[in-house]
Design a protein around this motif. Structure first.
Motif, mmCIF file in Angstrom:
data_model
loop_
_atom_site.group_PDB
_atom_site.id
_atom_site.type_symbol
_atom_site.label_atom_id
_atom_site.label_comp_id
_atom_site.label_asym_id
_atom_site.label_seq_id
_atom_site.Cartn_x
_atom_site.Cartn_y
_atom_site.Cartn_z
ATOM 1 N N LEU A 111 0.927 -1.219 -0.014
ATOM 2 C CA LEU A 111 0.061 -0.047 -0.011
ATOM 3 C C LEU A 111 0.820 1.275 -0.026
ATOM 4 O O LEU A 111 0.575 2.257 -0.431
ATOM 5 C CB LEU A 111 -1.064 -0.148 1.138
ATOM 6 N N SER A 112 2.114 1.082 0.618
ATOM 7 C CA SER A 112 3.118 2.243 0.355
ATOM 8 C C SER A 112 3.133 2.728 -1.048
ATOM 9 O O SER A 112 3.174 3.986 -1.539
ATOM 10 C CB SER A 112 4.202 2.027 1.078
ATOM 11 N N LYS A 113 3.546 1.424 -1.616
ATOM 12 C CA LYS A 113 3.700 1.780 -3.352
ATOM 13 C C LYS A 113 2.647 2.325 -3.986
ATOM 14 O O LYS A 113 2.506 3.208 -4.902
ATOM 15 C CB LYS A 113 4.180 0.686 -3.955
ATOM 16 N N VAL A 114 1.394 1.886 -3.555
ATOM 17 C CA VAL A 114 0.084 2.302 -4.062
ATOM 18 C C VAL A 114 0.096 3.881 -3.974
ATOM 19 O O VAL A 114 -0.383 4.538 -4.858
ATOM 20 C CB VAL A 114 -1.155 1.633 -3.429
ATOM 21 N N SER A 115 0.294 4.250 -2.699
ATOM 22 C CA SER A 115 0.236 5.751 -2.408
ATOM 23 C C SER A 115 1.154 6.550 -3.196
ATOM 24 O O SER A 115 0.741 7.550 -3.756
ATOM 25 C CB SER A 115 0.335 5.775 -0.986
ATOM 26 N N ASP A 116 2.468 6.055 -3.292
ATOM 27 C CA ASP A 116 3.339 6.689 -3.937
ATOM 28 C C ASP A 116 2.972 6.662 -5.628
ATOM 29 O O ASP A 116 3.088 7.750 -6.143
ATOM 30 C CB ASP A 116 4.872 5.799 -4.211
ATOM 31 N N LEU A 117 2.296 6.080 -5.918
ATOM 32 C CA LEU A 117 2.077 5.966 -7.589
ATOM 33 C C LEU A 117 0.882 6.615 -7.715
ATOM 34 O O LEU A 117 0.597 7.472 -8.725
ATOM 35 C CB LEU A 117 1.541 4.471 -7.948
ATOM 36 N N ASN A 118 -0.039 7.012 -6.855
ATOM 37 C CA ASN A 118 -1.209 7.839 -6.693
ATOM 38 C C ASN A 118 -0.623 9.539 -6.824
ATOM 39 O O ASN A 118 -1.111 10.013 -7.642
ATOM 40 C CB ASN A 118 -2.012 7.626 -5.596
ATOM 41 N N VAL A 119 0.421 9.675 -5.938
ATOM 42 C CA VAL A 119 1.197 10.874 -6.102
ATOM 43 C C VAL A 119 1.667 11.188 -7.510
ATOM 44 O O VAL A 119 1.322 12.278 -8.183
ATOM 45 C CB VAL A 119 2.027 11.008 -5.248
ATOM 46 N N GLU A 120 2.323 10.279 -8.077
ATOM 47 C CA GLU A 120 2.903 10.221 -9.252
ATOM 48 C C GLU A 120 1.886 10.549 -10.320
ATOM 49 O O GLU A 120 2.067 11.489 -11.337
ATOM 50 C CB GLU A 120 3.667 8.872 -9.730
ATOM 51 N N ILE A 121 0.754 9.826 -10.386
ATOM 52 C CA ILE A 121 -0.337 10.032 -11.423
ATOM 53 C C ILE A 121 -0.849 11.491 -11.364
ATOM 54 O O ILE A 121 -1.071 12.355 -12.109
ATOM 55 C CB ILE A 121 -1.406 9.057 -11.196
#
Length: 74
Positions: A52-62
């Motif tokens: 879920l940490s990576k999910v959050s990081d990818l949300n920020v990138e998008i």
């Protein structure tokens, strides 16, 4: 021998509780952006692995991939 007690003129108190906003909704990648589409696939894979940490990081990138968009009104 008794230890004298003194009362301090300064009163200490706890800080008031903090107020957190609700988490942002997951960003939807624009249909015409291949980079955002690839990030979305990575986000789905990360969620499947429980990262879920990576999910959050990818949300920020998008969210940050394109020019700033008008802010949401809350």
């Amino acid at each position: 021998m008794a230890i004298p007690t003194t009362r301090s003129a300064r009163q200490t108190t706890m800080d008031p509780p903090i107020t957190l906003a609700l988490p942002l909704a997951e960003p939807e990648p624009p249909a015409d952006c291949g980079v955002c589409a690839a990030l979305s696939v990575q986000r789905t894979d990360a969620r499947g692995r429980g990262d879920l940490s990576k999910v959050s990081d990818l949300n920020v990138e998008i969210r940050n991939h394109h020019e700033p968009r008008p802010k949401r009104v809350r």
